[in-house]
Design a protein around this motif. Sequence first.
Motif, PDB file in Angstrom:
ATOM      1  N   VAL A 280       8.128  19.703  -7.865  1.00 20.65           N
ATOM      2  CA  VAL A 280       7.953  18.762  -6.755  1.00 20.65           C
ATOM      3  C   VAL A 280       7.093  17.588  -7.205  1.00 20.65           C
ATOM      4  CG1 VAL A 280       6.843  18.428  -4.513  1.00 20.65           C
ATOM      5  CG2 VAL A 280       8.289  20.431  -4.901  1.00 20.65           C
ATOM      6  N   ARG A 281       6.026  17.877  -7.906  1.00 21.67           N
ATOM      7  CA  ARG A 281       5.152  16.805  -8.380  1.00 21.67           C
ATOM      8  C   ARG A 281       5.909  15.842  -9.295  1.00 21.67           C
ATOM      9  NH1 ARG A 281       0.167  17.598  -6.688  1.00 21.67           N
ATOM     10  NH2 ARG A 281      -0.634  15.863  -7.922  1.00 21.67           N
ATOM     11  N   ALA A 282       6.752  16.404 -10.162  1.00 19.53           N
ATOM     12  CA  ALA A 282       7.533  15.558 -11.062  1.00 19.53           C
ATOM     13  C   ALA A 282       8.463  14.636 -10.273  1.00 19.53           C
ATOM     14  CB  ALA A 282       8.330  16.422 -12.030  1.00 19.53           C
ATOM     15  N   GLU A 283       9.116  15.171  -9.245  1.00 21.39           N
ATOM     16  CA  GLU A 283      10.035  14.370  -8.439  1.00 21.39           C
ATOM     17  C   GLU A 283       9.299  13.283  -7.659  1.00 21.39           C
ATOM     18  OE1 GLU A 283      13.173  12.784  -6.165  1.00 21.39           O
ATOM     19  OE2 GLU A 283      13.065  13.780  -8.124  1.00 21.39           O
ATOM     20  N   LEU A 284       8.185  13.644  -7.034  1.00 23.85           N
ATOM     21  CA  LEU A 284       7.467  12.652  -6.239  1.00 23.85           C
ATOM     22  C   LEU A 284       6.789  11.614  -7.124  1.00 23.85           C
ATOM     23  CD1 LEU A 284       6.050  14.666  -3.224  1.00 23.85           C
ATOM     24  CD2 LEU A 284       8.188  13.407  -3.452  1.00 23.85           C
ATOM     25  N   ARG A 285       6.326  12.016  -8.297  1.00 30.84           N
ATOM     26  CA  ARG A 285       5.786  11.021  -9.235  1.00 30.84           C
ATOM     27  C   ARG A 285       6.868  10.023  -9.633  1.00 30.84           C
ATOM     28  NH1 ARG A 285       2.946  15.604 -12.952  1.00 30.84           N
ATOM     29  NH2 ARG A 285       0.896  15.700 -11.925  1.00 30.84           N
TER      30      ARG A 285
ATOM     31  N   TYR B  82       0.845  -1.194   0.000  1.00 29.35           N
ATOM     32  CA  TYR B  82       0.000   0.000   0.000  1.00 29.35           C
ATOM     33  C   TYR B  82       0.878   1.240   0.000  1.00 29.35           C
ATOM     34  CZ  TYR B  82      -2.581   3.862   2.133  1.00 29.35           C
ATOM     35  OH  TYR B  82      -3.105   5.102   2.410  1.00 29.35           O
ATOM     36  N   LEU B  83       0.608   2.151  -0.950  1.00 27.64           N
ATOM     37  CA  LEU B  83       1.372   3.399  -1.025  1.00 27.64           C
ATOM     38  C   LEU B  83       0.440   4.594  -0.901  1.00 27.64           C
ATOM     39  CD1 LEU B  83       4.005   4.967  -1.523  1.00 27.64           C
ATOM     40  CD2 LEU B  83       3.509   4.815  -3.987  1.00 27.64           C
ATOM     41  N   ASP B  84       0.661   5.391   0.142  1.00 28.10           N
ATOM     42  CA  ASP B  84      -0.090   6.626   0.380  1.00 28.10           C
ATOM     43  C   ASP B  84       0.715   7.783  -0.204  1.00 28.10           C
ATOM     44  OD1 ASP B  84      -1.324   8.897   1.331  1.00 28.10           O
ATOM     45  OD2 ASP B  84      -1.320   8.288   3.432  1.00 28.10           O
ATOM     46  N   THR B  85       0.379   8.193  -1.429  1.00 28.24           N
ATOM     47  CA  THR B  85       1.167   9.247  -2.066  1.00 28.24           C
ATOM     48  C   THR B  85       0.912  10.606  -1.434  1.00 28.24           C
ATOM     49  OG1 THR B  85      -0.457   9.751  -3.808  1.00 28.24           O
ATOM     50  CG2 THR B  85       1.123   7.968  -4.235  1.00 28.24           C
ATOM     51  N   GLY B  86      -0.270  10.790  -0.842  1.00 24.46           N
ATOM     52  CA  GLY B  86      -0.541  12.046  -0.160  1.00 24.46           C
ATOM     53  C   GLY B  86       0.400  12.262   1.005  1.00 24.46           C
ATOM     54  N   ALA B  87       0.758  11.162   1.689  1.00 24.18           N
ATOM     55  CA  ALA B  87       1.699  11.258   2.798  1.00 24.18           C
ATOM     56  C   ALA B  87       3.067  11.720   2.314  1.00 24.18           C
ATOM     57  CB  ALA B  87       1.819   9.915   3.503  1.00 24.18           C
ATOM     58  N   MET B  88       3.400  11.409   1.066  1.00 21.39           N
ATOM     59  CA  MET B  88       4.683  11.843   0.519  1.00 21.39           C
ATOM     60  C   MET B  88       4.714  13.362   0.359  1.00 21.39           C
ATOM     61  SD  MET B  88       5.249   8.807  -2.299  1.00 21.39           S
ATOM     62  CE  MET B  88       6.938   9.272  -2.742  1.00 21.39           C
ATOM     63  N   TYR B  89       3.611  13.954  -0.066  1.00 19.70           N
ATOM     64  CA  TYR B  89       3.542  15.417  -0.183  1.00 19.70           C
ATOM     65  C   TYR B  89       3.569  16.072   1.195  1.00 19.70           C
ATOM     66  CZ  TYR B  89       2.644  15.036  -5.153  1.00 19.70           C
ATOM     67  OH  TYR B  89       2.771  14.776  -6.503  1.00 19.70           O
ATOM     68  N   ARG B  90       2.922  15.442   2.158  1.00 21.88           N
ATOM     69  CA  ARG B  90       2.948  15.972   3.519  1.00 21.88           C
ATOM     70  C   ARG B  90       4.360  15.881   4.099  1.00 21.88           C
ATOM     71  NH1 ARG B  90      -1.581  16.710   6.576  1.00 21.88           N
ATOM     72  NH2 ARG B  90      -3.563  16.553   5.466  1.00 21.88           N
ATOM     73  N   ALA B  91       5.028  14.774   3.836  1.00 22.88           N
ATOM     74  CA  ALA B  91       6.401  14.613   4.312  1.00 22.88           C
ATOM     75  C   ALA B  91       7.315  15.650   3.671  1.00 22.88           C
ATOM     76  CB  ALA B  91       6.903  13.206   4.008  1.00 22.88           C
ATOM     77  N   ALA B  92       7.110  15.915   2.389  1.00 20.45           N
ATOM     78  CA  ALA B  92       7.903  16.933   1.703  1.00 20.45           C
ATOM     79  C   ALA B  92       7.687  18.301   2.326  1.00 20.45           C
ATOM     80  CB  ALA B  92       7.540  16.958   0.216  1.00 20.45           C
ATOM     81  N   THR B  93       6.443  18.576   2.703  1.00 20.75           N
ATOM     82  CA  THR B  93       6.128  19.850   3.351  1.00 20.75           C
ATOM     83  C   THR B  93       6.822  19.962   4.696  1.00 20.75           C
ATOM     84  OG1 THR B  93       3.959  19.858   2.260  1.00 20.75           O
ATOM     85  CG2 THR B  93       4.242  21.328   4.141  1.00 20.75           C
TER      86      THR B  93
ATOM     87  N   VAL C 283      13.190  18.966  -1.961  1.00 18.54           N
ATOM     88  CA  VAL C 283      12.472  17.700  -2.120  1.00 18.54           C
ATOM     89  C   VAL C 283      13.320  16.680  -2.878  1.00 18.54           C
ATOM     90  CG1 VAL C 283      10.445  16.613  -3.164  1.00 18.54           C
ATOM     91  CG2 VAL C 283      10.209  18.784  -1.942  1.00 18.54           C
ATOM     92  N   ARG C 284      14.114  17.141  -3.825  1.00 22.29           N
ATOM     93  CA  ARG C 284      14.951  16.206  -4.582  1.00 22.29           C
ATOM     94  C   ARG C 284      15.982  15.520  -3.693  1.00 22.29           C
ATOM     95  NH1 ARG C 284      14.172  19.851  -9.040  1.00 22.29           N
ATOM     96  NH2 ARG C 284      15.866  21.200  -8.304  1.00 22.29           N
ATOM     97  N   VAL C 285      16.434  16.186  -2.632  1.00 22.55           N
ATOM     98  CA  VAL C 285      17.436  15.576  -1.742  1.00 22.55           C
ATOM     99  C   VAL C 285      16.803  14.997  -0.474  1.00 22.55           C
ATOM    100  CG1 VAL C 285      19.221  17.128  -2.603  1.00 22.55           C
ATOM    101  CG2 VAL C 285      17.947  17.770  -0.548  1.00 22.55           C
ATOM    102  N   MET C 286      15.485  15.018  -0.391  1.00 19.72           N
ATOM    103  CA  MET C 286      14.771  14.561   0.796  1.00 19.72           C
ATOM    104  C   MET C 286      14.958  13.058   1.011  1.00 19.72           C
ATOM    105  SD  MET C 286      10.632  14.763   1.438  1.00 19.72           S
ATOM    106  CE  MET C 286      10.294  13.965  -0.140  1.00 19.72           C
TER     107      MET C 286
END
Length: 230
Positions: free
Chosen positions: A105-110, A29-40, A60-63
Amino acid sequence: MVVIAVDGPSGSGKSSVSKAVAARLGLAYLDTGAMYRAATLWCVGRGTDLSDQAAVAHAVRVMPLEMGLDPSGPTVHLDGRDVAEAIRTTEVSTAVSAVATNLDVRAELRRRQRQVIEAEQAPEGFAAGRGIVAEGRDITTVVAPDADARVLLTASEEARLRRRSLEVHGAADDSAVEATRDQVLRRDRDDATVSQFHVAADGVVTVDSSELDFDQTVDAVLAVVGQVTA
């Protein structure tokens, strides 16, 4: 190997339903919304100006982010620290749209999301190669447009506000719903500028949970999966 992609607006139940579907099918299971929250959280913690899009994208690229894929207990670690609770604070909820609408950011997280999905095809993946349920905003159209099953999980505005109010405030009376309204609707409005999650794209099946309880919604999504994987 099966890939199930689930999109939907805030409060539609996509996280809890997707976790239940993954658990029932023995998938990751992958929660992609959590990835944006983590980036924030990462950017805020580093003192990065969220209005400086280039600086945010670099951060975000070095996160150093690690997502745990167990649906019974998904985890989020930043630089080795458990941040599962920290990413759900009001501070992060208020600021996340500034990060989530940053196109770089969206490109990196995608890119990272696709890596996770691809890695789950291998026997050494969490689900031993059985597959993954990935949920978020543009999973069905951008991240995993070739997923075996693609679902848009939606609900009426009233139902979504009531559910999120119960989740955040533990109540769904008028005052609790109003306290939740801005956070839910503003996030959807902001994210809609860079992502489509209100109307199903071609080939994506809509599941409207407005009149369904949790178990009925899980069964409805499982029915969609069964139709395309039979």
